[in-house]
Structures are given as structure tokens and as C-alpha cells.
Design an enzyme around this catalytic site. Sequence first.
Site, PDB file in Angstrom:
ATOM      1  N   ALA A  66       3.624  -0.493 -12.539  1.00 45.86           N
ATOM      2  CA  ALA A  66       4.947  -0.217 -13.100  1.00 45.86           C
ATOM      3  C   ALA A  66       4.798   0.918 -14.099  1.00 45.86           C
ATOM      4  CB  ALA A  66       5.480  -1.466 -13.780  1.00 45.86           C
ATOM      5  N   GLY A 111       1.891  -3.403 -10.539  1.00 39.84           N
ATOM      6  CA  GLY A 111       3.021  -3.466  -9.605  1.00 39.84           C
ATOM      7  C   GLY A 111       2.677  -2.911  -8.229  1.00 39.84           C
ATOM      8  N   GLU A 114       1.029  -5.660  -6.441  1.00 37.98           N
ATOM      9  CA  GLU A 114       2.089  -6.638  -6.140  1.00 37.98           C
ATOM     10  C   GLU A 114       2.925  -6.181  -4.944  1.00 37.98           C
ATOM     11  OE1 GLU A 114       3.281  -6.594 -10.420  1.00 37.98           O
ATOM     12  OE2 GLU A 114       3.398  -8.758 -10.147  1.00 37.98           O
ATOM     13  N   GLU A 134      -2.859  -5.965 -15.934  1.00 38.94           N
ATOM     14  CA  GLU A 134      -1.853  -6.195 -16.992  1.00 38.94           C
ATOM     15  C   GLU A 134      -2.459  -6.741 -18.274  1.00 38.94           C
ATOM     16  OE1 GLU A 134      -1.408  -6.943 -13.819  1.00 38.94           O
ATOM     17  OE2 GLU A 134       0.566  -6.264 -13.173  1.00 38.94           O
TER      18      GLU A 134
HETATM   19  N1  CO8 Z   1       2.750   4.182 -15.682  1.00 40.19           N
HETATM   20  C1  CO8 Z   1       3.094   5.422 -16.106  1.00 40.19           C
HETATM   21  N2  CO8 Z   1       2.334   6.520 -15.890  1.00 40.19           N
HETATM   22  C2  CO8 Z   1       1.176   6.361 -15.232  1.00 40.19           C
HETATM   23  C3  CO8 Z   1       0.750   5.104 -14.748  1.00 40.19           C
HETATM   24  C4  CO8 Z   1       1.602   3.978 -14.992  1.00 40.19           C
HETATM   25  N3  CO8 Z   1       1.316   2.752 -14.550  1.00 40.19           N
HETATM   26  N4  CO8 Z   1      -0.446   5.253 -14.142  1.00 40.19           N
HETATM   27  C5  CO8 Z   1      -0.745   6.552 -14.224  1.00 40.19           C
HETATM   28  N5  CO8 Z   1       0.211   7.237 -14.880  1.00 40.19           N
HETATM   29  C6  CO8 Z   1       0.267   8.657 -15.189  1.00 40.19           C
HETATM   30  C7  CO8 Z   1      -0.663   9.013 -16.331  1.00 40.19           C
HETATM   31  O1  CO8 Z   1      -0.057   8.730 -17.569  1.00 40.19           O
HETATM   32  C8  CO8 Z   1      -0.886  10.493 -16.085  1.00 40.19           C
HETATM   33  O2  CO8 Z   1       0.228  11.198 -16.536  1.00 40.19           O
HETATM   34  P1  CO8 Z   1       0.020  12.571 -17.387  1.00 40.19           P
HETATM   35  O3  CO8 Z   1      -0.664  13.503 -16.419  1.00 40.19           O
HETATM   36  O4  CO8 Z   1       1.426  12.995 -17.715  1.00 40.19           O
HETATM   37  O5  CO8 Z   1      -0.840  12.220 -18.546  1.00 40.19           O
HETATM   38  C9  CO8 Z   1      -0.882  10.591 -14.557  1.00 40.19           C
HETATM   39  O6  CO8 Z   1      -0.240   9.397 -14.077  1.00 40.19           O
HETATM   40  C10 CO8 Z   1      -2.275  10.636 -13.969  1.00 40.19           C
HETATM   41  O7  CO8 Z   1      -2.989   9.513 -14.434  1.00 40.19           O
HETATM   42  P2  CO8 Z   1      -4.455   9.603 -15.103  1.00 40.19           P
HETATM   43  O8  CO8 Z   1      -4.666  10.931 -15.738  1.00 40.19           O
HETATM   44  O9  CO8 Z   1      -4.651   8.399 -15.951  1.00 40.19           O
HETATM   45  O10 CO8 Z   1      -5.348   9.525 -13.771  1.00 40.19           O
HETATM   46  P3  CO8 Z   1      -6.855   9.001 -13.662  1.00 40.19           P
HETATM   47  O11 CO8 Z   1      -7.299   9.354 -12.298  1.00 40.19           O
HETATM   48  O12 CO8 Z   1      -7.668   9.486 -14.812  1.00 40.19           O
HETATM   49  O13 CO8 Z   1      -6.754   7.407 -13.806  1.00 40.19           O
HETATM   50  C11 CO8 Z   1      -5.821   5.246 -13.288  1.00 40.19           C
HETATM   51  C12 CO8 Z   1      -6.134   6.671 -12.786  1.00 40.19           C
HETATM   52  C13 CO8 Z   1      -7.123   4.470 -13.504  1.00 40.19           C
HETATM   53  C14 CO8 Z   1      -4.990   4.569 -12.202  1.00 40.19           C
HETATM   54  C15 CO8 Z   1      -5.038   5.326 -14.620  1.00 40.19           C
HETATM   55  O14 CO8 Z   1      -3.944   6.218 -14.457  1.00 40.19           O
HETATM   56  C16 CO8 Z   1      -4.503   4.022 -15.109  1.00 40.19           C
HETATM   57  O15 CO8 Z   1      -5.236   3.195 -15.624  1.00 40.19           O
HETATM   58  N6  CO8 Z   1      -3.153   3.792 -14.918  1.00 40.19           N
HETATM   59  C17 CO8 Z   1      -2.496   2.597 -15.385  1.00 40.19           C
HETATM   60  C18 CO8 Z   1      -2.838   1.426 -14.516  1.00 40.19           C
HETATM   61  C19 CO8 Z   1      -2.151   0.173 -15.013  1.00 40.19           C
HETATM   62  O16 CO8 Z   1      -2.421  -0.312 -16.087  1.00 40.19           O
HETATM   63  N7  CO8 Z   1      -1.244  -0.370 -14.195  1.00 40.19           N
HETATM   64  C20 CO8 Z   1      -0.502  -1.558 -14.504  1.00 40.19           C
HETATM   65  C21 CO8 Z   1       0.763  -1.216 -15.207  1.00 40.19           C
HETATM   66  S1  CO8 Z   1       1.622  -2.672 -15.772  1.00 40.19           S
HETATM   67  C22 CO8 Z   1       2.341  -3.278 -14.385  1.00 40.19           C
HETATM   68  O17 CO8 Z   1       2.244  -2.760 -13.319  1.00 40.19           O
HETATM   69  C23 CO8 Z   1       3.138  -4.527 -14.597  1.00 40.19           C
HETATM   70  C24 CO8 Z   1       3.979  -4.874 -13.367  1.00 40.19           C
HETATM   71  C25 CO8 Z   1       5.020  -5.892 -13.715  1.00 40.19           C
HETATM   72  C26 CO8 Z   1       6.147  -5.275 -14.496  1.00 40.19           C
HETATM   73  C27 CO8 Z   1       7.277  -6.266 -14.662  1.00 40.19           C
HETATM   74  C28 CO8 Z   1       8.536  -5.599 -15.190  1.00 40.19           C
HETATM   75  C29 CO8 Z   1       8.853  -5.909 -16.593  1.00 40.19           C
END
Ligand code: CO8
Length: 257
Positions: A66, A111, A114, A134
Site C-alpha cells: 500500500a 498489499g 495480499e 507491515e
Molecule cells: N509506498 C509508497 N512508496 C513506495 C512504496 C510503498 N509501499 N514502496 C516503494 N515506494 C517508492 C519509494 O519511496 C521510492 O520512491 P522515490 O524514488 O520517490 O524515493 C520508489 O518507490 C522506489 O523505491 P526504493 O528506492 O525504495 O527501491 P529499492 O529497490 O531500493 O527498494 C523495496 C525496494 C525493498 C520494495 C522498498 O521500496 C521498500 O521497502 N518498500 C516498502 C515495502 C513495504 O513496506 N510495503 C508494505 C507497505 S504497508 C502495506 O502494504 C499495508 C497493506 C494494508 C493497508 C491497509 C489500508 C489501511
Amino acid sequence: MKDYKLLKISVEDHIAIVRISRPEALNALNSEFFTEMKSCLLKLDANPEIRGLVITGDGKAFVAGADISEMVNMTPGEAENYSAAGQDVFNLIGMLKIPVIAAVNGFALGGGCELAMACDIRIASNKAKFGQPEVNLGLIPGFAGSQRMPRIIGLGNALLYLMTGDQITSTEALRIGLVQKVVEPERLMDESLDLINKIVSRGPSAVAKVKKVIRQGLEVGFTEGSILESTEFGSLFGNEGTEGMKAFLEKREPKWN
Ligand code: CO8
């Protein structure tokens, strides 16, 4: 079908391919995505020409979760409503009569994992990484991952991966049954299309009813699920099932409606 802003749609031989396309944010899911996905799924469901669906992601991610930047300032009530609305959209996938394959090309986190689990079958590139991270953010899954994951990989594995937030390699995902097949990245779409074409070549009502009895059966007890199976089994007689059995006895290909 026309593309949406975040979804690219194509249709090949009655199979719809939906590509989630926001690669600059690793296809992170925002509320606009859910609006578009709901509309797209309802349109596909209403189109009798569409017999199967493959969902994949553009770029190096399937979906990295998400959208954290959208969620960060939500109030508890807003987050609860967003979670429930997202669950409704993912639940739609299980209610479609057509089979749905997740072709997981890269990160399927939070997400994204999921979403993959909401699909009927998962095929992964060997570069894919799964996980429910999460807890690293002080959160829990919100799109029913806590309910789907133990049903797919068992209680112990689900607790392990939900409590650690650890990423799951494609090899491990295959071992624990989170995915059904792992392939080279360049083979991902061909293998996904081959599989879905094989499924849609079978009796279409039978395939839809397999999906229905398994999915609804998981929601109720064994006895109620078995009654549902008998009802649906009987409903195939006098039409598709009779044609399939006659074709076998007459040594010819069945003619499905
Ligand atoms: N949300 C927003 N932006 C994201 C997300 C995300 N989940 N994942 C990546 N991005 C963005 C980064 O911020 C970055 O943006 P920018 O270039 O503007 O800085 C761009 O995508 C590229 O990402 P990275 O530079 O981090 O890329 P890497 O290759 O270095 O890393 C990863 C890849 C490991 C996937 C890393 O991006 C990461 O850890 N992302 C987050 C993963 C995460 O924690 N996901 C879970 C999110 S919470 C969730 O999904 C809850 C679901 C239920 C919600 C219920 C509703 C209320």
C-alpha cells in the site's frame, strides 16, 4: 477495453491481462488504484468474451505494498475504512467466475502480497520477493492478508512471516505453497498464459464451479461445503457435464457453450 490511469488492459484470445503500472513508486497501491481495479473487475465480469484474467506489474515490482505516503496521515477511522474498502475489491477477485492468475514479476510486499494471495493461482518469476513487512512499520496487514496467508501456507508459516516481516524468496514461496510455479523472468507471461489457456479449455461452468465450491467451502464447515458440492455437481447434469461425458463416450472433443 480501455486503459485506466494506473492499469493497462489488453486482451489476447479471450484472456484479459491487467498490468499495474505505477513503476516510479514500485506500483504502490493508492485509493485511485482501488477505484480503477473495482471498475475494471466489474467490467471484465460483465463481459462474456473474457474467459480468464492475468494480473501482473510493470517494472521491477508486482506491487511493493500500500502507498505509505498516502496512509501516513490517516486517522484510525480513515485507515479502518480504507482497509475495508480494499478488502472488498480484493474479495471481488475470488467472486469472479473466471480464473485469475497473479503473474508475480518482482516485489510482492504488503498489499502486493495480499493482492497476489487474493488471486486463484500464483506464478512467480525467480526474481520475485514476497512478504508482509507491515510489522516493520508498526502495522499489520489490512487487505485480509492475515486471513488469506494462514489458509494458503498454514498457521505456523503465516505467523512466522507476519511476525518477522521477513521477505520470502521465490524458492521458499514455492516450498511453502505460497506460489504454484516459479519460472525464469522472460518466461513469466508465456507460462501464465499457457496455464490460463489450459484452464479455460476445460468445461467453463465446471471451472467456475470448482472455484466457487472451494472458495465458499473454505468459508463454511465441511458438511455445508459438501452439500454445496453436491448441489453444484448436480447442476452440471443436463448441460455441460452431460456434454462432456457424452463426448468422452463418443470419442470426440466436447462442445462447450
Ligand atoms: N509506498 C509508497 N512508496 C513506495 C512504496 C510503498 N509501499 N514502496 C516503494 N515506494 C517508492 C519509494 O519511496 C521510492 O520512491 P522515490 O524514488 O520517490 O524515493 C520508489 O518507490 C522506489 O523505491 P526504493 O528506492 O525504495 O527501491 P529499492 O529497490 O531500493 O527498494 C523495496 C525496494 C525493498 C520494495 C522498498 O521500496 C521498500 O521497502 N518498500 C516498502 C515495502 C513495504 O513496506 N510495503 C508494505 C507497505 S504497508 C502495506 O502494504 C499495508 C497493506 C494494508 C493497508 C491497509 C489500508 C489501511
